[in-house]
Scaffold this active site. Structure first.
Site, PDB file in Angstrom:
ATOM      1  CB  CYS A   1      -0.952  -0.022   1.183  1.00 24.26           C
ATOM      2  SG  CYS A   1      -0.185  -0.512   2.737  1.00 24.26           S
TER       3      CYS A   1
HETATM    4  N1  LIG Z   1      -3.962  -4.052   5.559  1.00 26.04           N
HETATM    5  C1  LIG Z   1      -3.490  -3.406   4.493  1.00 26.04           C
HETATM    6  O1  LIG Z   1      -3.717  -2.202   4.329  1.00 26.04           O
HETATM    7  C2  LIG Z   1      -2.660  -4.130   3.480  1.00 26.04           C
HETATM    8  C3  LIG Z   1      -2.298  -5.439   3.634  1.00 26.04           C
HETATM    9  N2  LIG Z   1      -1.490  -6.039   2.698  1.00 26.04           N
HETATM   10  C4  LIG Z   1      -1.046  -7.408   2.874  1.00 26.04           C
HETATM   11  O2  LIG Z   1      -2.147  -8.293   2.716  1.00 26.04           O
HETATM   12  C5  LIG Z   1      -1.990  -9.419   3.574  1.00 26.04           C
HETATM   13  C6  LIG Z   1      -3.252  -9.502   4.449  1.00 26.04           C
HETATM   14  O3  LIG Z   1      -3.318  -8.301   5.202  1.00 26.04           O
HETATM   15  P1  LIG Z   1      -4.486  -7.982   6.230  1.00 26.04           P
HETATM   16  O4  LIG Z   1      -5.777  -8.441   5.700  1.00 26.04           O
HETATM   17  O5  LIG Z   1      -4.311  -6.581   6.623  1.00 26.04           O
HETATM   18  O6  LIG Z   1      -4.055  -8.916   7.454  1.00 26.04           O
HETATM   19  P2  LIG Z   1      -4.939  -9.484   8.634  1.00 26.04           P
HETATM   20  O7  LIG Z   1      -4.021  -9.659   9.784  1.00 26.04           O
HETATM   21  O8  LIG Z   1      -6.144  -8.626   8.808  1.00 26.04           O
HETATM   22  O9  LIG Z   1      -5.390 -10.908   8.074  1.00 26.04           O
HETATM   23  C7  LIG Z   1      -4.476 -11.925   7.739  1.00 26.04           C
HETATM   24  C8  LIG Z   1      -5.184 -13.259   7.831  1.00 26.04           C
HETATM   25  O10 LIG Z   1      -4.259 -14.301   7.540  1.00 26.04           O
HETATM   26  C9  LIG Z   1      -4.508 -15.418   8.416  1.00 26.04           C
HETATM   27  N3  LIG Z   1      -3.217 -15.811   9.008  1.00 26.04           N
HETATM   28  C10 LIG Z   1      -2.500 -15.126   9.921  1.00 26.04           C
HETATM   29  N4  LIG Z   1      -1.330 -15.783  10.174  1.00 26.04           N
HETATM   30  C11 LIG Z   1      -1.344 -16.896   9.405  1.00 26.04           C
HETATM   31  C12 LIG Z   1      -0.452 -17.968   9.222  1.00 26.04           C
HETATM   32  N5  LIG Z   1       0.714 -18.033   9.868  1.00 26.04           N
HETATM   33  N6  LIG Z   1      -0.772 -18.936   8.350  1.00 26.04           N
HETATM   34  C13 LIG Z   1      -1.945 -18.879   7.682  1.00 26.04           C
HETATM   35  N7  LIG Z   1      -2.855 -17.892   7.833  1.00 26.04           N
HETATM   36  C14 LIG Z   1      -2.549 -16.908   8.676  1.00 26.04           C
HETATM   37  C15 LIG Z   1      -5.435 -14.966   9.516  1.00 26.04           C
HETATM   38  O11 LIG Z   1      -6.616 -15.689   9.396  1.00 26.04           O
HETATM   39  P3  LIG Z   1      -7.011 -16.885  10.404  1.00 26.04           P
HETATM   40  O12 LIG Z   1      -6.451 -16.543  11.743  1.00 26.04           O
HETATM   41  O13 LIG Z   1      -8.511 -16.870  10.360  1.00 26.04           O
HETATM   42  O14 LIG Z   1      -6.433 -18.108   9.810  1.00 26.04           O
HETATM   43  C16 LIG Z   1      -5.668 -13.494   9.242  1.00 26.04           C
HETATM   44  O15 LIG Z   1      -7.011 -13.143   9.335  1.00 26.04           O
HETATM   45  C17 LIG Z   1      -0.711  -9.193   4.368  1.00 26.04           C
HETATM   46  O16 LIG Z   1       0.356  -9.846   3.747  1.00 26.04           O
HETATM   47  C18 LIG Z   1      -0.500  -7.688   4.276  1.00 26.04           C
HETATM   48  O17 LIG Z   1       0.853  -7.339   4.393  1.00 26.04           O
HETATM   49  C19 LIG Z   1      -1.101  -5.387   1.573  1.00 26.04           C
HETATM   50  C20 LIG Z   1      -1.444  -4.095   1.354  1.00 26.04           C
HETATM   51  C21 LIG Z   1      -2.251  -3.351   2.314  1.00 26.04           C
HETATM   52  C1  LIG Z   2       0.235   0.774   9.365  1.00 28.67           C
HETATM   53  C2  LIG Z   2       1.073  -0.455   9.088  1.00 28.67           C
HETATM   54  O1  LIG Z   2       1.536  -1.123   9.998  1.00 28.67           O
HETATM   55  N1  LIG Z   2       1.291  -0.750   7.809  1.00 28.67           N
HETATM   56  C3  LIG Z   2       2.065  -1.893   7.395  1.00 28.67           C
HETATM   57  C4  LIG Z   2       2.166  -1.926   5.892  1.00 28.67           C
HETATM   58  C5  LIG Z   2       0.899  -2.257   5.233  1.00 28.67           C
HETATM   59  C6  LIG Z   2       0.934  -3.594   4.577  1.00 28.67           C
HETATM   60  O2  LIG Z   2       0.506  -4.558   5.139  1.00 28.67           O
HETATM   61  O3  LIG Z   2       1.478  -3.646   3.400  1.00 28.67           O
HETATM   62  P1  LIG Z   2       2.408  -4.818   2.840  1.00 28.67           P
HETATM   63  O4  LIG Z   2       1.626  -5.948   2.401  1.00 28.67           O
HETATM   64  O5  LIG Z   2       3.060  -4.186   1.731  1.00 28.67           O
HETATM   65  O6  LIG Z   2       3.401  -5.187   3.866  1.00 28.67           O
HETATM   66  C7  LIG Z   2       3.495  -1.827   7.869  1.00 28.67           C
HETATM   67  O7  LIG Z   2       4.039  -0.754   8.047  1.00 28.67           O
HETATM   68  O8  LIG Z   2       4.086  -2.912   7.956  1.00 28.67           O
END
Ligand SMILES: NC(=O)C1=CN([C@@H]2O[C@H](COP(=O)(O)OP(=O)(O)OC[C@H]3O[C@@H](n4cnc5c(N)ncnc54)[C@H](OP(=O)(O)O)[C@@H]3O)[C@@H](O)[C@H]2O)C=CC1
Ligand SMILES: CC(=O)N[C@@H](CCC(=O)OP(=O)(O)O)C(=O)O
Length: 340
Positions: free
Chosen positions: A150
């Site tokens: 992001c």
């Molecule tokens: N939040 C954001 O703004 C952004 C996020 N991302 C990326 O997208 C991905 C998801 O992010 P986000 O939705 O925020 O994360 P969350 O923490 O909200 O969700 C991640 C999900 O993955 C599952 N999980 C956690 N650990 C493990 C594990 N070890 N093995 C398998 N499943 C697991 C969990 O589900 P459960 O416990 O139900 O199994 C959890 O709900 C990440 O890689 C993040 O860096 C990218 C850009 C922006």
């Molecule tokens: C506010 C906050 O903690 N933001 C996350 C980045 C957001 C994210 O999950 O992005 P990626 O999938 O690119 O890692 C961080 O700084 O690690």
């Protein structure tokens, strides 16, 4: 209709992805996975989806997933994605990985910044960086998409025209970026606990945030005709709002620059990109919240170029760009399902 799997369905990025895909005419969500024992329904995990999806989560099983889905969106933390990608690719399931596991092309750089050894060299070779505005031609045939981060999408889209045209120095570019708290995901952590972050504004990981090498890598690629690597100074901040990324970026021009010429350059650079809005006013996160737009403007201030850009971290920064990639991979117009 393409059968779709959402792996890691309980998180914030998945919630947005499911919301978008439920309105997509070419996608049907057939699998949702979670490690939770009681096979929770998706709408129990995400009450905002109540009445819109009738599906229970299941544990991840590559064979069962491949029977029903041609593409898997992985919304897992980094390192968890690389543990499952090979099993899906062996079964001919195409993968759009929202984590950072396949974004850096060099496994050593991944290990240096993420503190883990990369265990899937084959996937790293196969992965295509899924920022459609820059790599639109490479995405349609891809088997594995590394969906961009992001902060990185905001910063790269803001700087790409200047770097491609060789208008600014490639070192000493300062990216002062701020993120809403949903950027840290749904799992509770001390730093995102309400009393810790509410009414507070703080920087973190100064000089060592893992998005630094991702921004450097992509912008160096964008500017490869001119050779020198790009090295940014990236400083992230946590701001007490739910969602949104805002980046204020300072770069030193290599020669005289005129503000309205720069705006024209940006408009021309993004004229085929429906989700980048080059605006003349100063953008605000509220204007791009809940949309797939990245809003950008540019100013010239005391001899420096200042670029201001923002997007919704959960949509253009994660799930929305993932659907853009899905559209390109499966032959839909890039905007399908994304008129949010
Ligand atoms: N939040 C954001 O703004 C952004 C996020 N991302 C990326 O997208 C991905 C998801 O992010 P986000 O939705 O925020 O994360 P969350 O923490 O909200 O969700 C991640 C999900 O993955 C599952 N999980 C956690 N650990 C493990 C594990 N070890 N093995 C398998 N499943 C697991 C969990 O589900 P459960 O416990 O139900 O199994 C959890 O709900 C990440 O890689 C993040 O860096 C990218 C850009 C922006
Ligand atoms: C506010 C906050 O903690 N933001 C996350 C980045 C957001 C994210 O999950 O992005 P990626 O999938 O690119 O890692 C961080 O700084 O690690």
């Amino acid at each position: 209709m393409t059968g779709v799997a959402i792996v890691g369905a309980s998180g914030y990025a998945s919630r947005e992805l499911i919301r978008i895909l439920l309105n997509h005419p070419g996608a049907e969500i057939r699998v949702a996975t979670s490690r939770q024992d009681d096979s929770p329904r998706v709408d129990a995990l995400h009450p905002s989806l109540a009445g819109r999806i009738d599906l229970a989560c299941e544990p991840f099983d590559a064979d069962r997933l491949a029977e029903r889905a041609r593409v898997a969106f992985l919304a897992l933390p980094h390192t968890a994605s690389m543990a499952v990608v090979a099993s899906l690719r062996e079964r001919n399931v195409r993968v759009i990985d929202l984590s950072a596991d396949y974004r850096l092309t060099d496994a050593q750089i991944y290990a240096d910044w993420y503190g883990h050894t990369h265990t899937d060299a084959v996937g790293l070779k196969e992965a295509v960086y899924g920022l459609p505005e820059l790599y639109r031609e490479s995405i349609p045939p891809a088997g594995l998409i590394a969906n961009p981060g992001c902060y990185t999408s905001t910063s790269i889209l803001a700087l790409a025209p200047l770097i491609r045209e060789n208008l600014v120095e490639r070192t000493g570019i300062v990216i002062d970026a701020k993120s809403g708290v949903s950027g840290a995901g749904r799992s509770p952590k001390l730093s995102t606990h309400f009393p810790e972050c509410n009414e507070s504004f703080s920087a973190y990981n100064v000089g060592k945030h893992r998005h630094t090498p991702e921004i450097d890598q992509v912008l160096t690629d964008v500017g490869c005709a001119q050779g020198d690597p790009v090295e940014v100074i990236f400083t992230p901040h946590l701001v007490p709002m739910d969602r949104g990324i805002f980046a204020t970026i300072y770069a030193t021009p290599r020669g005289p620059v005129v503000e309205h010429d720069l705006l024209d350059l940006y408009r021309s650079f993004y004229k085929q990109s429906p989700f980048v809005r080059v605006v003349s006013h100063l953008p605000a996160t509220k204007e791009s919240a809940f949309t797939n737009y990245c809003d950008i403007t540019v100013r010239v201030v005391r001899g420096k170029v200042v670029v201001l850009a923002c997007l919704d971290n959960l949509i253009k920064g994660a799930s929305g760009v993932a659907v853009q990639n899905f559209n390109l991979m499966f032959g839909h117009p890039e905007t399908t399902g994304l008129a949010l």
